[in-house]
Design a protein around this motif. Structure first.
Motif, PDB file in Angstrom:
ATOM      1  N   GLU A  52       0.835  -1.196   0.000  1.00  0.00           N
ATOM      2  CA  GLU A  52       0.000   0.000   0.000  1.00  0.00           C
ATOM      3  C   GLU A  52       0.874   1.253   0.000  1.00  0.00           C
ATOM      4  O   GLU A  52       1.973   1.252   0.544  1.00  0.00           O
ATOM      5  CB  GLU A  52      -0.931  -0.006   1.211  1.00  0.00           C
ATOM      6  CG  GLU A  52      -1.914  -1.171   1.174  1.00  0.00           C
ATOM      7  CD  GLU A  52      -2.967  -1.075   2.261  1.00  0.00           C
ATOM      8  OE1 GLU A  52      -2.918  -0.115   3.054  1.00  0.00           O
ATOM      9  OE2 GLU A  52      -3.839  -1.972   2.307  1.00  0.00           O
ATOM     10  N   TRP A 102      -7.843  11.306  -1.962  1.00  0.00           N
ATOM     11  CA  TRP A 102      -7.416   9.914  -1.858  1.00  0.00           C
ATOM     12  C   TRP A 102      -8.374   9.148  -0.951  1.00  0.00           C
ATOM     13  O   TRP A 102      -8.764   9.622   0.120  1.00  0.00           O
ATOM     14  CB  TRP A 102      -6.003   9.813  -1.302  1.00  0.00           C
ATOM     15  CG  TRP A 102      -4.927  10.289  -2.221  1.00  0.00           C
ATOM     16  CD1 TRP A 102      -4.099  11.355  -2.042  1.00  0.00           C
ATOM     17  CD2 TRP A 102      -4.531   9.687  -3.466  1.00  0.00           C
ATOM     18  NE1 TRP A 102      -3.226  11.477  -3.103  1.00  0.00           N
ATOM     19  CE2 TRP A 102      -3.469  10.471  -3.990  1.00  0.00           C
ATOM     20  CE3 TRP A 102      -4.973   8.582  -4.197  1.00  0.00           C
ATOM     21  CZ2 TRP A 102      -2.845  10.178  -5.188  1.00  0.00           C
ATOM     22  CZ3 TRP A 102      -4.350   8.287  -5.399  1.00  0.00           C
ATOM     23  CH2 TRP A 102      -3.300   9.075  -5.883  1.00  0.00           C
ATOM     24  N   THR A 154      -8.238   5.850   1.124  1.00  0.00           N
ATOM     25  CA  THR A 154      -7.246   4.870   1.566  1.00  0.00           C
ATOM     26  C   THR A 154      -7.724   3.991   2.714  1.00  0.00           C
ATOM     27  O   THR A 154      -7.261   2.860   2.838  1.00  0.00           O
ATOM     28  CB  THR A 154      -5.949   5.582   2.006  1.00  0.00           C
ATOM     29  OG1 THR A 154      -6.259   6.522   3.047  1.00  0.00           O
ATOM     30  CG2 THR A 154      -5.303   6.323   0.836  1.00  0.00           C
ATOM     31  N   ARG A 170     -12.530   2.176   1.122  1.00  0.00           N
ATOM     32  CA  ARG A 170     -12.161   1.462  -0.101  1.00  0.00           C
ATOM     33  C   ARG A 170     -13.190   0.379  -0.429  1.00  0.00           C
ATOM     34  O   ARG A 170     -13.550   0.176  -1.593  1.00  0.00           O
ATOM     35  CB  ARG A 170     -10.761   0.862   0.035  1.00  0.00           C
ATOM     36  CG  ARG A 170      -9.657   1.892  -0.174  1.00  0.00           C
ATOM     37  CD  ARG A 170      -8.343   1.485   0.439  1.00  0.00           C
ATOM     38  NE  ARG A 170      -7.906   0.156   0.079  1.00  0.00           N
ATOM     39  CZ  ARG A 170      -6.869  -0.466   0.656  1.00  0.00           C
ATOM     40  NH1 ARG A 170      -6.197   0.150   1.624  1.00  0.00           N
ATOM     41  NH2 ARG A 170      -6.496  -1.659   0.283  1.00  0.00           N
ATOM     42  N   ALA A 202      -5.272   1.979  -3.284  1.00  0.00           N
ATOM     43  CA  ALA A 202      -5.857   3.280  -2.954  1.00  0.00           C
ATOM     44  C   ALA A 202      -6.684   3.698  -4.159  1.00  0.00           C
ATOM     45  O   ALA A 202      -6.435   3.253  -5.292  1.00  0.00           O
ATOM     46  CB  ALA A 202      -4.792   4.320  -2.647  1.00  0.00           C
TER      47      ALA A 202
END
Length: 385
Positions: free
Chosen positions: A173, A197, A199, A204, A290
């Motif tokens: 990651e 983003w 993450t 996710r 991500a």
């Protein structure tokens, strides 16, 4: 019939099958993959001036590899070049991109490649987005001013190595420091967009479920399914003829399935849809390390161009850092489809909640799968006017 005669007929039949398979393999480019006119754009070029800048621009990411761009360079007495970048509206994804959001993202990506490549080719750049209000196809104008060529930087060096990676990403990651650095590089010089983003594992999973649901919904919509399949190139002769579209070897299938797909007759659209949904569920979302969501006003063409610039700069930065990326378009496509049809919102609300703003584009990233390959490109003669 004697045993010898039977063996003779079996042997002859086997030769026919093997011979036919070899002929088919050669016609499909399996014996010498990704060669020929459709792939020469990826090779080093001896072009100079504005043509060299355009040669870099056309290596940018393009939705479904549509390549809906054309360029008009005009040279002034002082040696500067005005490069107008137009949206070729004759090239379309149909209802999949009814408002040309993705087409404009592709134009922005081409502009970004041109900006990145220009200094090493001997030009400074000055960009104006939507320079003529009365021409909706003229999305960007780059003024190229001669300068001493600079040493190619990391983003420039990444241009010929940037390919969409649809394979399974290894478990590593990205660090927060890497994501911060990538975001800063992506957004440099852009206006009206942000990069968010995703993450955290729970977020996710939520976004992955949205993307799988969107792929399922898209394939269940007959016209979306038909238009989505329009640019899939099953035949190598089509690849060479058109120089665009999504090829079988770029789908990161297993080696066995890739060879089978190349040698056997093209699958039905329905089977292709099922394969894509399966890959979205079992590979793309399952191995996303991500997600990135580009946020801004997706109804504004200038903002779309800036979003495309950010996406391309991000992809180049990822390649330079040893990472990979895949565009994930289906959720935003279905959000726009729902709005067009006036049906209940299934995707826009959940995306906005995750991103904290309206989502223009989505992507996944991770370490490279080792399965990314070059995509075909149209010749410069087709896009220079």
């Amino acid at each position: 019939m004697s045993r010898r005669a039977v063996l003779g007929w079996v042997g002859a039949g086997a030769l026919v099958v093997v011979g036919g398979t070899l002929v088919r393999a050669q016609r499909q480019g399996l014996l010498d993959p990704r060669t020929g006119p459709a792939y020469t754009a990826w090779q080093p070029t001896h072009r100079t001036g504005a043509e060299a800048v355009v040669a870099a621009a056309v290596l940018a990411a393009s939705p479904h590899n549509l390549q809906n761009w054309w360029f008009r360079p005009t040279t002034a007495a002082d040696g500067s070049v005005t490069l107008d970048v137009h949206d070729d509206t004759s090239r379309s994804l149909g209802v999949v991109d009814a408002h040309r959001r993705e087409a404009h993202l592709g134009i922005g990506a081409a502009v970004a490649n041109a900006e990145v490549a220009a200094p090493a080719l001997g030009f400074d750049t000055r960009l104006t987005v939507r320079p003529a209000a009365d021409d909706e196809t003229l999305l960007a104008r780059l003024v190229l001013t001669p300068r001493t060529p600079a040493e190619p930087d990391a983003l420039t060096q990444a241009i010929p190595h940037r390919h969409s990676d649809r394979g399974a990403y290894p478990p590593e990651e990205p660090s927060a420091d890497l994501l911060d650095r990538l975001r800063a590089t992506a957004l440099a010089g852009t206006t009206g967009v942000d990069l968010v983003w995703i993450t955290a594992s729970d977020q996710r999973r939520r976004l992955g479920a949205i993307l799988v649901d969107a792929a399922t919904a898209l394939t269940a919509d007959h016209q979306m399914s038909v238009d989505n399949a329009e640019l899939i190139r099953y035949d190598h002769q089509q690849v060479e003829r058109y120089g665009d579209g999504l090829t079988i070897d770029a789908q990161a299938l297993s080696p066995f399935l890739e060879v089978a797909a190349q040698l056997l007759p093209a699958t039905s659209r329905t089977q292709g849809d099922k394969s894509w949904v399966r890959s979205t569920r079992d590979v793309h979302t399952a191995t996303a390390r991500a997600y990135g969501l580009v946020v801004g006003d997706r109804s504004d063409s200038a903002t779309r161009v800036h979003a495309g610039r950010a996406l391309q700069r991000l992809h180049l930065a990822l390649v330079a850092e040893g990472w990979a990326m895949q565009h994930m378009n289906q959720a935003v496509e279905m959000a726009e489809r729902d709005a067009t049809l006036g049906t209940a919102d299934r995707f826009d609300g959940p995306l906005t909640q995750l991103a904290g703003g309206q989502v223009i584009a989505a992507l996944r990233m991770g370490r490279p799968s080792g399965r990314a390959v070059a995509s075909p490109r149209r010749p410069l003669a087709d896009v220079l006017r």
